[in-house]
Design an enzyme around this catalytic site. Sequence first.
Site, short mmCIF file in Angstrom:
data_model
loop_
_atom_site.label_atom_id
_atom_site.label_comp_id
_atom_site.label_asym_id
_atom_site.label_seq_id
_atom_site.Cartn_x
_atom_site.Cartn_y
_atom_site.Cartn_z
N TYR A 145 47.45 48.97 52.37
CA TYR A 145 47.91 49.65 51.14
C TYR A 145 46.79 50.57 50.68
O TYR A 145 45.63 50.17 50.62
CB TYR A 145 48.23 48.63 50.05
N ASP A 240 39.06 53.38 53.70
CA ASP A 240 39.47 53.09 52.33
C ASP A 240 38.71 51.84 51.87
O ASP A 240 39.09 50.71 52.18
CB ASP A 240 40.98 52.87 52.27
N LYS A 268 37.84 50.22 41.85
CA LYS A 268 37.60 48.84 41.45
C LYS A 268 36.13 48.59 41.04
O LYS A 268 35.71 48.96 39.95
CB LYS A 268 38.08 47.90 42.55
P1 KE4 Z 1 44.59 51.83 42.39
O1 KE4 Z 1 45.36 53.12 42.31
O2 KE4 Z 1 45.48 50.63 42.12
O3 KE4 Z 1 43.32 51.82 41.54
O4 KE4 Z 1 44.05 51.68 43.89
C1 KE4 Z 1 44.97 51.75 44.97
C2 KE4 Z 1 44.36 51.04 46.17
C3 KE4 Z 1 43.84 51.80 47.20
N1 KE4 Z 1 43.28 51.21 48.28
C4 KE4 Z 1 43.20 49.86 48.37
C5 KE4 Z 1 42.57 49.25 49.59
C6 KE4 Z 1 43.72 49.04 47.34
O5 KE4 Z 1 43.66 47.70 47.46
C7 KE4 Z 1 44.31 49.63 46.21
C8 KE4 Z 1 44.93 48.81 45.08
N2 KE4 Z 1 44.93 47.38 45.25
C9 KE4 Z 1 46.00 46.67 44.57
C10 KE4 Z 1 45.79 45.16 44.73
N3 KE4 Z 1 45.45 44.70 46.02
C11 KE4 Z 1 46.10 47.03 43.15
C12 KE4 Z 1 46.86 46.05 42.30
C13 KE4 Z 1 48.08 46.67 41.69
O6 KE4 Z 1 48.67 47.59 42.32
O7 KE4 Z 1 48.47 46.23 40.58
#
Ligand code: KE4
Length: 433
Positions: A145, A240, A268
């Site tokens: 993801y 990523d 994060k």
């Molecule tokens: P954000 O747009 O949510 O800040 O980041 C997206 C993203 C990009 N790359 C990786 C490897 C990620 O894990 C994420 C977002 N992670 C999820 C939880 N594993 C966010 C939680 C959510 O969507 O509420």
Amino acid sequence: MSAGPRSRELYARACQIMPAGVSSPVRAFGSVGGQPLFYDHAAGCRFTDADGREFVDYVGSWGPLILGHAHPAVVEAVTAAAAAGTSFGAPCARELELAELVISAVPFLEMVRFVSSGTEAVMSAVRLARGVTGRDAIVKFTGCYHGHADYLLVAAGSGLATFGTPSSAGVPASSAAHTLVLPLADEAAFRKLMAERGGEVAAVVIEGVPANNGLLPQTPAFVAALRDECDRHGAMLILDEVITGFRLGPDGAAGLYGVVPDLATYGKVIGGGLPVGAYGGRREHMERLAPLGPVYQAGTLSGNPVAMAAGAAALRELLADDGRAWRRLDELGERLERGLREVFVRRGVPWSVVRRGSILWLALQEGPPPVAAEGIDPEAAGRYARLHAALLERGIYLAPSAYEVMFVSTAHDEAAIDQTVAAFSDAIRAIEW
Ligand code: KE4
């Protein structure tokens, strides 16, 4: 344990005006059942919900809170920055300070650009790769993801070398049409695809350690193959590191694998709990970004001083004392992993624990843990839902999804870890697994 009366009352009101009462889908407890607990306040490794009940927190806001909730250094930095102005829409020293901390810690980074989320970071890095190479196709892997940009919400197509199909409504087929999707851990399939279409590929995108569909560490040989084929075909490797960046160590998964990506994305941890994303790489590529170059990307709150101050305070804590924090994170992670494995053996459950540093995942299935999304037992989600509820009753809060990981912070201590292990032992005895 389901949500208490105050959480339920708040949730009922939230559902009237916010879809599923949440600001991000996974928070709605849809895959574990029951209603979400509303957090009221948190400190260290624990939070108190709206009904006054305390839990040991292994979500940690999905990764940012590597120092735990309300770390004094972060709170102090945020307070001071806010009092001096919450946003300028102009360069400021706090933005430069975080950029210098990030660049100093990651050897291959020459330049970095801040955005406000991991999604923005990956979306922007992909656009930059397409701008640099003049190509449209990207390669991603099932189970990874990378945020919710249209062309990354793509499921595998019918055959290995076919382009993807949208995995969300609202994503036009034309957006998915440039995304090739492959299984993880299959070097032959990847090399075959690149042999056939490598000349069309702008970028290969992979999570540093895939942690969004279970924790699926890849072999160094597989990661090296990505680098090799990108070099062979003039494609860019985007690592990523939104989860792994500054979580696994100062140089994240890149350091773990000894791989040098062309671009890396962050989020994060580098925001210290405030909205920050970033992407970076070599000067020759980053200077193709507006206003210097033709690749456009922008953001109103990018680099805002309060978020920058939070991120800088967090990184200063992590980088202090020659990386003592990461050694502590590994100690705590190892203690939890060992304790859970002993519980699984004692309770006779054929499950396993996958760990990289302070990231752990419960593979609630028989046999060796999966290394690709396709290897995850669909029945595991039901087992996880029962375990999740039983752990809530025992004051332990895990992510409301079998596919998400557990995060340990420097605020977790031996007592919290041992409390968690004991709760697992009692919970497993109590559930139908
Ligand atoms: P954000 O747009 O949510 O800040 O980041 C997206 C993203 C990009 N790359 C990786 C490897 C990620 O894990 C994420 C977002 N992670 C999820 C939880 N594993 C966010 C939680 C959510 O969507 O509420």
